[in-house]
Enzyme design. Sequence first.
Site, PDB file in Angstrom:
ATOM      1  N   ASP A  24      -5.405 -12.745  -4.381  1.00 23.66           N
ATOM      2  CA  ASP A  24      -4.501 -12.011  -3.374  1.00 23.66           C
ATOM      3  C   ASP A  24      -5.448 -11.713  -2.013  1.00 23.66           C
ATOM      4  O   ASP A  24      -5.010 -10.620  -1.820  1.00 23.66           O
ATOM      5  CB  ASP A  24      -3.940 -10.759  -3.910  1.00 23.66           C
ATOM      6  CG  ASP A  24      -2.715 -10.208  -3.342  1.00 23.66           C
ATOM      7  OD1 ASP A  24      -1.982 -11.169  -2.469  1.00 23.66           O
ATOM      8  OD2 ASP A  24      -2.278  -9.223  -3.462  1.00 23.66           O
ATOM      9  N   SER A  52       3.436  -2.703  -2.019  1.00 24.31           N
ATOM     10  CA  SER A  52       4.375  -2.944  -2.944  1.00 24.31           C
ATOM     11  C   SER A  52       4.285  -2.096  -4.381  1.00 24.31           C
ATOM     12  O   SER A  52       5.266  -1.518  -4.912  1.00 24.31           O
ATOM     13  CB  SER A  52       4.816  -4.283  -3.080  1.00 24.31           C
ATOM     14  OG  SER A  52       3.630  -4.914  -3.307  1.00 24.31           O
ATOM     15  N   GLY A  53       3.104  -1.702  -4.469  1.00 19.41           N
ATOM     16  CA  GLY A  53       2.857  -1.215  -5.780  1.00 19.41           C
ATOM     17  C   GLY A  53       2.573   0.229  -5.966  1.00 19.41           C
ATOM     18  O   GLY A  53       2.593   0.998  -7.076  1.00 19.41           O
ATOM     19  N   GLY A  54       2.373   0.766  -4.777  1.00 19.25           N
ATOM     20  CA  GLY A  54       2.143   2.231  -4.881  1.00 19.25           C
ATOM     21  C   GLY A  54       1.720   2.691  -3.499  1.00 19.25           C
ATOM     22  O   GLY A  54       1.806   2.086  -2.462  1.00 19.25           O
ATOM     23  N   VAL A  55       0.866   3.848  -3.641  1.00 17.16           N
ATOM     24  CA  VAL A  55       0.594   4.713  -2.246  1.00 17.16           C
ATOM     25  C   VAL A  55      -0.782   4.808  -2.239  1.00 17.16           C
ATOM     26  O   VAL A  55      -1.582   4.964  -3.433  1.00 17.16           O
ATOM     27  CB  VAL A  55       1.204   6.270  -2.366  1.00 17.16           C
ATOM     28  CG1 VAL A  55       0.754   6.973  -1.176  1.00 17.16           C
ATOM     29  CG2 VAL A  55       2.781   5.851  -2.433  1.00 17.16           C
ATOM     30  N   LYS A  73      -5.832   5.208  -4.970  1.00 15.32           N
ATOM     31  CA  LYS A  73      -4.572   4.391  -4.849  1.00 15.32           C
ATOM     32  C   LYS A  73      -3.904   4.593  -6.157  1.00 15.32           C
ATOM     33  O   LYS A  73      -4.410   4.598  -7.228  1.00 15.32           O
ATOM     34  CB  LYS A  73      -5.171   3.087  -4.902  1.00 15.32           C
ATOM     35  CG  LYS A  73      -3.990   2.033  -5.048  1.00 15.32           C
ATOM     36  CD  LYS A  73      -4.518   0.585  -4.548  1.00 15.32           C
ATOM     37  CE  LYS A  73      -3.284  -0.468  -4.862  1.00 15.32           C
ATOM     38  NZ  LYS A  73      -3.560  -1.753  -3.909  1.00 15.32           N
ATOM     39  N   GLY A 133      -1.744   4.551   3.437  1.00 14.78           N
ATOM     40  CA  GLY A 133      -1.011   3.202   3.422  1.00 14.78           C
ATOM     41  C   GLY A 133      -0.107   3.145   2.177  1.00 14.78           C
ATOM     42  O   GLY A 133      -0.064   3.965   1.346  1.00 14.78           O
ATOM     43  N   LYS A 134       0.891   2.289   2.205  1.00 12.25           N
ATOM     44  CA  LYS A 134       1.811   2.096   1.258  1.00 12.25           C
ATOM     45  C   LYS A 134       1.798   0.404   0.973  1.00 12.25           C
ATOM     46  O   LYS A 134       1.882  -0.177   1.740  1.00 12.25           O
ATOM     47  CB  LYS A 134       3.277   2.528   1.595  1.00 12.25           C
ATOM     48  CG  LYS A 134       3.392   4.010   1.616  1.00 12.25           C
ATOM     49  CD  LYS A 134       4.874   4.354   1.550  1.00 12.25           C
ATOM     50  CE  LYS A 134       5.178   5.863   1.523  1.00 12.25           C
ATOM     51  NZ  LYS A 134       4.868   6.369   2.887  1.00 12.25           N
TER      52      LYS A 134
HETATM   53  P1  ATP Z   1       0.505  -5.192  -1.378  1.00 12.59           P
HETATM   54  O1  ATP Z   1       0.710  -4.072  -2.274  1.00 12.59           O
HETATM   55  O2  ATP Z   1       1.995  -6.051  -1.184  1.00 12.59           O
HETATM   56  O3  ATP Z   1      -0.545  -6.028  -1.986  1.00 12.59           O
HETATM   57  P2  ATP Z   1      -1.084  -3.784   0.349  1.00 12.59           P
HETATM   58  O4  ATP Z   1      -2.384  -4.556   0.242  1.00 12.59           O
HETATM   59  O5  ATP Z   1      -0.939  -3.264   1.888  1.00 12.59           O
HETATM   60  O6  ATP Z   1       0.129  -4.748   0.050  1.00 12.59           O
HETATM   61  P3  ATP Z   1      -2.126  -1.636  -0.999  1.00 12.59           P
HETATM   62  O7  ATP Z   1      -3.092  -2.251  -1.487  1.00 12.59           O
HETATM   63  O8  ATP Z   1      -1.370  -0.409  -1.720  1.00 12.59           O
HETATM   64  O9  ATP Z   1      -0.931  -2.323  -0.412  1.00 12.59           O
HETATM   65  O10 ATP Z   1      -2.710  -0.887   0.438  1.00 12.59           O
HETATM   66  C1  ATP Z   1      -1.845  -0.277   1.392  1.00 12.59           C
HETATM   67  C2  ATP Z   1      -2.599   0.056   2.486  1.00 12.59           C
HETATM   68  O11 ATP Z   1      -3.601   1.083   2.312  1.00 12.59           O
HETATM   69  C3  ATP Z   1      -3.479  -1.100   3.035  1.00 12.59           C
HETATM   70  O12 ATP Z   1      -2.810  -1.897   3.968  1.00 12.59           O
HETATM   71  C4  ATP Z   1      -4.733  -0.175   3.868  1.00 12.59           C
HETATM   72  O13 ATP Z   1      -4.257  -0.104   5.110  1.00 12.59           O
HETATM   73  C5  ATP Z   1      -4.738   0.950   3.043  1.00 12.59           C
HETATM   74  N1  ATP Z   1      -5.984   1.145   2.060  1.00 12.59           N
HETATM   75  C6  ATP Z   1      -6.071   0.335   0.747  1.00 12.59           C
HETATM   76  N2  ATP Z   1      -7.035   0.665   0.131  1.00 12.59           N
HETATM   77  C7  ATP Z   1      -7.804   1.609   1.228  1.00 12.59           C
HETATM   78  C8  ATP Z   1      -9.180   1.761   0.955  1.00 12.59           C
HETATM   79  N3  ATP Z   1      -9.958   1.841   0.124  1.00 12.59           N
HETATM   80  N4  ATP Z   1      -9.795   2.768   2.011  1.00 12.59           N
HETATM   81  C9  ATP Z   1      -8.945   2.728   3.073  1.00 12.59           C
HETATM   82  N5  ATP Z   1      -7.586   2.365   3.437  1.00 12.59           N
HETATM   83  C10 ATP Z   1      -7.140   1.675   2.177  1.00 12.59           C
HETATM   84 MG    MG Z   2      -3.975  -3.887  -1.269  1.00  8.73          MG
END
Ligand code: ATP
Ligand code: MG
Length: 354
Positions: free
Chosen positions: A191, A79-82, A98, A76-77
């Site tokens: 959030d 806004s703050g990172g990967v 993350k 996943g990606k």
């Molecule tokens: P934003 O950064 O705008 O809050 P977001 O929540 O989608 O958006 P991230 O928290 O970086 O951004 O997560 C990106 C994606 O990565 C998520 O939508 C999810 O699909 C996946 N992800 C995040 N954490 C996990 C995890 N612990 N296990 C599996 N997938 C995850």
């Molecule tokens: Mg998130």
Amino acid sequence: MKIKTPLKQLKLSVPAQETPITSFLTASGTFHDGDLLLNLKGLRLISEEKESRPADSKELEFEFSLEDFETIKVVGKGSGGVVQLVRHKWIGKLFALKVIQMNIQEDIRKQIVQELKINQAAQCSNVVVCYHSFYHNEAFSLVLEYMDRGSLADVIRQVKTILEPYLAVVCKQVLQGLVYLHYERHVIHRDIKPSNLLVNHKGEVKITDFGVSAMLASTMGQRDTFVGTYNYMSPERISGSTYDYSCDIWSLGMVVLECAIGRFPYMQSEDHQTWPSFYELLEAIVESPSPSAPADQFSPEFCSFVSACIQKNPRDRSSSLDLLSHPFIKKFEDKDIDLGILVGSLEPPVNFPR
Ligand code: ATP
Ligand code: MG
């Protein structure tokens, strides 16, 4: 690695015949006996310190180091990172890593590391475990519990709408997580949104990014650092007024309503594609009547639940604790609804471009 016991004191005990060999071998082929780990990469001792982590196995008690992880894929990606799926080379266990790029001053970084350490002690089965955090090359890396079915955002992308019985199961788990955050940790998540509610194949739903957004907001000033979506923000938050735990309840109500009707509640039903601009959203959330579940399509219990969450006046919203015993949650409690079957029938989450 610090070896705490002289090597000559170590003893490799051979598993007894009647014990299945798998209890001594991890998925990565690591021989595991007491404090000792041994595989092709060599010998390793796990920490003798018993930290208060909700580790589901003794294997997680030793010190993490970034070099010990191998990347499998990006999951996943934000806004703050990967976010990457990684495997621990020693114990074979999967984690989500993350990485948040952040070029910040030393003192703020220390404060954040301190906060993250506190958050690592989170002990609730509906909050994603953060096992470890590092700061390296101007980025925070968080080692998180891996949730193999992605987020609720991934689920609704595929199923479009979620039926009430499943929604009740989702809500109950999110509420349990919120009760923990609000009543035990005394933190506001800030959030709650579909991408921060993660799901696994067992049908467990867990809140994530607890701490990260809260910690960033409190450390660096609430408005300047907000980089996520405003869609689920309560009227008092989006308009910059003071807010409390009840802002998470508004967000939960918006998420639940979106899952039920299959579109973001402030989006016009004729046009599901165009997202409102920030100012349109601000005006809609603050000025227009709060959205509700259509009574001709949903049960009275569901409509009442949504209305108990989505109230413009924060004082009119129910608390997370009260909502746990709401008739909508109670209605399906003894029905044995298996969310794992729903998420298990979906395609594994893919990395959608944002
Ligand atoms: P934003 O950064 O705008 O809050 P977001 O929540 O989608 O958006 P991230 O928290 O970086 O951004 O997560 C990106 C994606 O990565 C998520 O939508 C999810 O699909 C996946 N992800 C995040 N954490 C996990 C995890 N612990 N296990 C599996 N997938 C995850
Ligand atoms: Mg998130």
